[in-house]
Design an enzyme around this catalytic site. Structure first.
Site, short mmCIF file in Angstrom:
data_model
loop_
_atom_site.label_atom_id
_atom_site.label_comp_id
_atom_site.label_asym_id
_atom_site.label_seq_id
_atom_site.Cartn_x
_atom_site.Cartn_y
_atom_site.Cartn_z
N HIS A 139 0.80 -1.23 0.00
CA HIS A 139 0.00 0.00 0.00
C HIS A 139 0.83 1.27 0.00
O HIS A 139 0.27 2.36 -0.04
CB HIS A 139 -0.99 0.02 1.17
CG HIS A 139 -0.32 0.19 2.52
ND1 HIS A 139 0.19 -0.86 3.23
CD2 HIS A 139 -0.08 1.30 3.27
CE1 HIS A 139 0.71 -0.42 4.37
NE2 HIS A 139 0.57 0.89 4.41
C1 UD1 Z 1 -2.66 5.34 5.49
C2 UD1 Z 1 -1.44 5.98 6.13
C3 UD1 Z 1 -0.27 5.03 6.06
C4 UD1 Z 1 -0.62 3.69 6.66
C5 UD1 Z 1 -1.88 3.15 6.02
C6 UD1 Z 1 -2.29 1.89 6.72
C7 UD1 Z 1 -1.20 8.42 5.92
C8 UD1 Z 1 -0.52 9.52 5.21
N1 UD1 Z 1 -1.06 7.20 5.41
O1 UD1 Z 1 -2.37 5.14 4.12
O2 UD1 Z 1 0.81 5.56 6.80
O3 UD1 Z 1 0.44 2.80 6.47
O4 UD1 Z 1 -2.94 4.10 6.13
O5 UD1 Z 1 -3.19 1.13 6.01
O6 UD1 Z 1 -1.84 8.66 6.91
N2 UD1 Z 1 -9.63 3.98 1.14
C9 UD1 Z 1 -10.82 3.29 1.05
N3 UD1 Z 1 -11.40 2.90 2.22
C10 UD1 Z 1 -10.88 3.16 3.44
C11 UD1 Z 1 -9.69 3.86 3.51
C12 UD1 Z 1 -9.06 4.27 2.36
O7 UD1 Z 1 -11.33 3.03 -0.04
O8 UD1 Z 1 -11.49 2.74 4.46
C13 UD1 Z 1 -8.95 4.38 -0.13
C14 UD1 Z 1 -9.33 5.78 -0.61
O9 UD1 Z 1 -9.34 5.76 -2.01
C15 UD1 Z 1 -8.15 6.62 -0.15
C16 UD1 Z 1 -6.99 5.64 -0.25
O10 UD1 Z 1 -7.54 4.37 0.10
O11 UD1 Z 1 -7.96 7.74 -0.95
C17 UD1 Z 1 -5.85 5.97 0.69
O12 UD1 Z 1 -6.29 6.12 2.04
P1 UD1 Z 1 -5.47 7.07 3.05
O13 UD1 Z 1 -6.01 6.94 4.44
O14 UD1 Z 1 -5.37 8.46 2.52
O15 UD1 Z 1 -4.03 6.49 2.98
P2 UD1 Z 1 -3.52 4.99 3.06
O16 UD1 Z 1 -2.86 4.66 1.78
O17 UD1 Z 1 -4.61 4.14 3.57
N1 UDP Z 2 -3.60 -6.37 8.70
C1 UDP Z 2 -4.84 -6.98 8.81
N2 UDP Z 2 -5.48 -7.38 7.67
C2 UDP Z 2 -4.94 -7.22 6.43
C3 UDP Z 2 -3.67 -6.60 6.33
C4 UDP Z 2 -3.03 -6.18 7.49
O1 UDP Z 2 -5.35 -7.17 9.92
O2 UDP Z 2 -5.59 -7.60 5.44
C5 UDP Z 2 -2.94 -5.88 9.93
C6 UDP Z 2 -1.52 -6.35 10.18
O3 UDP Z 2 -1.50 -7.58 10.87
C7 UDP Z 2 -0.99 -5.22 11.06
C8 UDP Z 2 -1.67 -3.99 10.49
O4 UDP Z 2 -2.81 -4.48 9.79
O5 UDP Z 2 -1.41 -5.40 12.41
C9 UDP Z 2 -0.74 -3.26 9.55
O6 UDP Z 2 -1.43 -2.26 8.91
P1 UDP Z 2 -0.97 -1.62 7.53
O7 UDP Z 2 -0.04 -2.54 6.83
O8 UDP Z 2 -2.21 -1.18 6.85
O9 UDP Z 2 -0.24 -0.28 8.02
P2 UDP Z 2 1.27 0.09 8.38
O10 UDP Z 2 1.71 -0.77 9.51
O11 UDP Z 2 2.09 -0.05 7.14
O12 UDP Z 2 1.19 1.54 8.76
#
Ligand code: UD1
Ligand code: UDP
Length: 373
Positions: A207
């Site tokens: 991601h």
């Molecule tokens: C965010 C965090 C990242 C973290 C990740 C964990 C920031 C800058 N980034 O990234 O550090 O590792 O979460 O997963 O805070 N979307 C959906 N449904 C949701 C959430 C998101 O469809 O419930 C889609 C939307 O199109 C959105 C995109 O995912 O624009 C990105 O979501 P966003 O929260 O902005 O950043 P992440 O890539 O999820």
């Molecule tokens: N995780 C989960 N389901 C998934 C993918 C990840 O429960 O399908 C959990 C994983 O075990 C960890 C957390 O989500 O506890 C990590 O989140 P993510 O990778 O989204 O964020 P990051 O740690 O990179 O900020």
């Protein structure tokens, strides 16, 4: 009178971190913990599922901000969170991790004169093109109490001039959650549901914008997957950002043409823990998954050039491989037959981080007379 702390969550990795802390507060009567969900993540499988599985209390407020550009999302969280502070007048705000919700709420707290506590402080990738690195640097710069998961975090903060008496190495809340749930996860039926066999598949998560917002990086990763899936099944719970981009880049049909790859929706915590524990290896660009695989003893190939969690590299499990096809496939060949044993947990990754945090909060925030024996 108990000490009121507003705790903030917003995105998936925040939920595993707050769960043990909310439980630890409840073991004392010293604190009145409130929980605010910013709504940064909002899909059932990116949010509510974790509240149910991990027994996190219903948030007192959900700001419901949803997705947007960094500026939009951060600004909306700030506006919404200022109202929360105005209404509840907390003594402190506690933020975890490095997402936009972390810095947005931290900034509002300090500007309103409220103490700020950062859990998972001091981690540094030294890569300022990562939005999380900016969030980490800024949040640490304005925090009053800083809790670290690993020694590198303490060292970074001290080098940046933070007073040592405000920095505490306490272990890792994410590992508190892992250790509390690893037995429960054994009951998950996810392997049968997906037709996977113990130790005969890999798990992939992606991601990071550096991988999934860039069509050429995405294509290089698919080149590597093409090779790997020909000999080992790969199951990929897809982050919504990644699913959207794969479609937008026209890569869906290429992935569908790889018979060894299973693309599935994001899965709940217990299923994901079962998937990781039973996998031959994990490929990921996640922050938290590097830590979890370290404790599970499962080899992890981190598809990034750097990590803010260097303690995971000191243990055998985690390797930085970037997103070049040759590097990924080469590392895969190196680790695919490694035995899954020899776990060497980093100091204090023992399931007691939440209790340590609450003890420090009691000794540093409460009036001496109010501290309970
Ligand atoms: C965010 C965090 C990242 C973290 C990740 C964990 C920031 C800058 N980034 O990234 O550090 O590792 O979460 O997963 O805070 N979307 C959906 N449904 C949701 C959430 C998101 O469809 O419930 C889609 C939307 O199109 C959105 C995109 O995912 O624009 C990105 O979501 P966003 O929260 O902005 O950043 P992440 O890539 O999820
Ligand atoms: N995780 C989960 N389901 C998934 C993918 C990840 O429960 O399908 C959990 C994983 O075990 C960890 C957390 O989500 O506890 C990590 O989140 P993510 O990778 O989204 O964020 P990051 O740690 O990179 O900020």
């Amino acid at each position: 009178m108990s000490y009121k702390i507003v705790n903030v969550v917003g995105a998936r990795p925040n939920f595993m971190k707050i769960a043990p802390l909310m439980a630890a507060y409840r073991r004392t009567t010293d604190f009145e913990p409130l929980l605010v969900h910013t709504g940064q993540h909002y899909d059932e499988k990116m949010s509510d599922l974790f509240f149910r599985q991990l027994g996190i209390p219903e948030p007192d407020t959900n700001l419901g901000v949803g997705s947007g550009s960094h500026a939009q999302q951060t600004a909306q969280i700030m506006v919404g969170f200022e109202e929360v502070i105005r209404e509840h007048q907390p003594d402190a705000v506690l933020v975890v991790g490095d997402v936009n919700s972390t810095i947005a709420c931290g900034l509002v707290a300090v500007k309103r004169g409220v103490k700020l506590i950062h859990v998972e402080a001091g981690l540094r990738s030294r890569d300022r093109s990562m939005p999380e690195e900016i969030n980490r640097l800024l949040t640490d710069a304005i925090s009053d109490l800083l809790f670290c998961t690993e020694q590198s975090g303490v060292d970074n903060l001290i080098q940046e001039g933070v007073d040592a008496d405000r920095v505490f190495l306490v272990g890792n809340l994410m590992i508190d959650t892992l250790l509390a749930n690893v037995d429960r996860a054994k009951a998950s039926t996810v392997l049968d549901d997906l037709g996977l066999e113990e130790d005969r598949y890999a798990v992939l998560t992606l991601h990071r914008p550096s991988n999934v917002d860039d069509p050429s990086a995405m294509a290089r990763i698919l080149d590597a997957l093409e090779v790997i899936q020909a000999e080992l099944s790969v199951v990929c719970p897809m982050h919504p950002r990644t699913r959207k981009n794969i479609e937008a880049f026209g890569l869906t049909s290429r992935l569908e043409a790889m018979p060894g790859i299973r693309l599935i929706d994001p899965v709940g915590y217990l299923d994901f823990l079962k998937l990781m524990s039973s996998a031959r290896l994990v490929l990921s660009d996640s922050g938290g998954i590097q830590e979890e695989t370290t404790i599970l003893g499962v080899p992890c190939l981190t598809l990034r050039e750097n990590t803010e969690r260097p303690v995971t590299l000191d243990r055998r499990g985690n390797r930085l491989v970037g997103n070049d096809k040759g590097a990924i496939v080469g590392a895969y060949q190196d680790v695919r037959d490694l035995p899954k044993d020899g776990v060497d947990p980093p100091p204090m990754w023992d399931g007691k981080a939440a209790d340590r945090i609450v003890e420090v909060l009691q000794s540093h925030l409460l009036e001496p007379a109010a501290v309970r024996a």
